[in-house]
Motif scaffolding. Structure first.
Motif, PDB file in Angstrom:
ATOM      1  N   UNK A 153       0.848  -1.203   0.000  1.00  0.00           N
ATOM      2  CA  UNK A 153       0.000   0.000   0.000  1.00  0.00           C
ATOM      3  C   UNK A 153       0.880   1.249   0.000  1.00  0.00           C
ATOM      4  N   UNK A 154       0.575   2.156  -0.915  1.00  0.00           N
ATOM      5  CA  UNK A 154       1.385   3.377  -1.002  1.00  0.00           C
ATOM      6  C   UNK A 154       0.840   4.439  -0.056  1.00  0.00           C
ATOM      7  N   UNK A 155       1.755   5.233   0.511  1.00  0.00           N
ATOM      8  CA  UNK A 155       1.299   6.303   1.405  1.00  0.00           C
ATOM      9  C   UNK A 155       1.358   7.651   0.696  1.00  0.00           C
ATOM     10  N   UNK A 156       1.624   7.624  -0.609  1.00  0.00           N
ATOM     11  CA  UNK A 156       1.748   8.905  -1.309  1.00  0.00           C
ATOM     12  C   UNK A 156       0.376   9.510  -1.572  1.00  0.00           C
ATOM     13  N   UNK A 157       0.328  10.825  -1.580  1.00  0.00           N
ATOM     14  CA  UNK A 157      -0.926  11.536  -1.888  1.00  0.00           C
ATOM     15  C   UNK A 157      -0.640  12.524  -3.007  1.00  0.00           C
ATOM     16  N   UNK A 158      -1.682  12.871  -3.726  1.00  0.00           N
ATOM     17  CA  UNK A 158      -1.491  13.808  -4.830  1.00  0.00           C
ATOM     18  C   UNK A 158      -1.248  15.205  -4.277  1.00  0.00           C
ATOM     19  N   UNK A 159      -0.655  16.051  -5.103  1.00  0.00           N
ATOM     20  CA  UNK A 159      -0.407  17.441  -4.692  1.00  0.00           C
ATOM     21  C   UNK A 159      -1.726  18.129  -4.356  1.00  0.00           C
ATOM     22  N   UNK A 160      -2.773  17.777  -5.068  1.00  0.00           N
ATOM     23  CA  UNK A 160      -4.087  18.387  -4.808  1.00  0.00           C
ATOM     24  C   UNK A 160      -4.615  17.990  -3.435  1.00  0.00           C
ATOM     25  N   UNK A 161      -4.463  16.684  -3.118  1.00  0.00           N
ATOM     26  CA  UNK A 161      -4.913  16.220  -1.791  1.00  0.00           C
ATOM     27  C   UNK A 161      -4.096  16.882  -0.678  1.00  0.00           C
ATOM     28  N   UNK A 162      -2.780  16.938  -0.902  1.00  0.00           N
ATOM     29  CA  UNK A 162      -1.914  17.564   0.108  1.00  0.00           C
ATOM     30  C   UNK A 162      -2.298  19.031   0.301  1.00  0.00           C
ATOM     31  N   UNK A 163      -2.557  19.730  -0.802  1.00  0.00           N
ATOM     32  CA  UNK A 163      -2.910  21.151  -0.713  1.00  0.00           C
ATOM     33  C   UNK A 163      -4.201  21.332   0.073  1.00  0.00           C
ATOM     34  N   UNK A 164      -5.129  20.369  -0.078  1.00  0.00           N
ATOM     35  CA  UNK A 164      -6.403  20.452   0.643  1.00  0.00           C
ATOM     36  C   UNK A 164      -6.180  20.282   2.155  1.00  0.00           C
ATOM     37  N   UNK A 165      -5.392  19.258   2.498  1.00  0.00           N
ATOM     38  CA  UNK A 165      -5.097  19.013   3.922  1.00  0.00           C
ATOM     39  C   UNK A 165      -4.400  20.226   4.529  1.00  0.00           C
ATOM     40  N   UNK A 166      -3.414  20.746   3.803  1.00  0.00           N
ATOM     41  CA  UNK A 166      -2.647  21.894   4.307  1.00  0.00           C
ATOM     42  C   UNK A 166      -3.552  23.116   4.457  1.00  0.00           C
ATOM     43  N   UNK A 167      -4.406  23.342   3.470  1.00  0.00           N
ATOM     44  CA  UNK A 167      -5.305  24.510   3.528  1.00  0.00           C
ATOM     45  C   UNK A 167      -6.223  24.442   4.734  1.00  0.00           C
ATOM     46  N   UNK A 168      -6.804  23.250   4.972  1.00  0.00           N
ATOM     47  CA  UNK A 168      -7.720  23.068   6.108  1.00  0.00           C
ATOM     48  C   UNK A 168      -6.970  23.241   7.424  1.00  0.00           C
ATOM     49  N   UNK A 169      -5.784  22.632   7.517  1.00  0.00           N
ATOM     50  CA  UNK A 169      -5.005  22.721   8.764  1.00  0.00           C
ATOM     51  C   UNK A 169      -4.581  24.168   9.024  1.00  0.00           C
ATOM     52  N   UNK A 170      -4.227  24.889   7.965  1.00  0.00           N
ATOM     53  CA  UNK A 170      -3.815  26.292   8.165  1.00  0.00           C
ATOM     54  C   UNK A 170      -4.973  27.171   8.617  1.00  0.00           C
ATOM     55  N   UNK A 171      -6.155  26.862   8.124  1.00  0.00           N
ATOM     56  CA  UNK A 171      -7.337  27.611   8.602  1.00  0.00           C
ATOM     57  C   UNK A 171      -7.499  27.402  10.111  1.00  0.00           C
ATOM     58  N   UNK A 172      -7.311  26.146  10.534  1.00  0.00           N
ATOM     59  CA  UNK A 172      -7.436  25.827  11.975  1.00  0.00           C
ATOM     60  C   UNK A 172      -6.331  26.534  12.769  1.00  0.00           C
ATOM     61  N   UNK A 173      -5.113  26.538  12.212  1.00  0.00           N
ATOM     62  CA  UNK A 173      -4.000  27.220  12.885  1.00  0.00           C
ATOM     63  C   UNK A 173      -4.307  28.718  13.025  1.00  0.00           C
TER      64      UNK A 173
END
Ligand SMILES: O=C(O)C(=O)C[C@]1(C(=O)O)C=C[C@@H](O)C=C1
Length: 89
Positions: free
Chosen positions: A1-21
């Motif tokens: 099983x690969x743990x890689x994520x697409x740049x789009x998925x990563x950008x979504x996670x980062x965007x949501x986490x930054x809003x919380x920060x």
């Protein structure tokens, strides 16, 4: 099983986490301002009664609390908070 994520998925996670920060930072800054106001009340009462602005044993308690929870950087954080609340000594 690969743990890689697409740049789009990563950008979504980062965007949501930054809003919380950003929201947490807003709360922290409001709490720091509230702490400054409460601290000023304590200091003014003490000074009006003939005491000093600084209460060293109380500051030691606060430094110890922050150090226990956050380690050495906790002490630095507590010292910064105390400087914001009572000025430089
Ligand atoms: O607890 C007090 O006696 C305060 O004056 C408040 C406070 C603080 O901001 O925590 C500020 C100055 C004192 O030196 C110690 C603590």
């Amino acid at each position: 099983m690969s743990s890689s994520v697409s740049a789009t998925e990563a950008a979504k996670v980062i965007g949501t986490a930054r809003e919380r920060i950003d929201a947490l930072d807003g709360q922290i800054l409001d709490l720091v301002r509230e702490r400054m106001a409460v601290s000023a009340t304590v200091q003014e009462a003490r000074i009006a009664a003939g005491g000093r602005r600084v209460h060293l044993s109380r500051e030691m308690e606060i430094l110890d609390r922050y150090r226990q929870r956050l380690g050495k950087p906790g002490t630095t954080l507590a010292m910064t908070l105390l400087e914001l609340c009572r000025g430089r000594v």
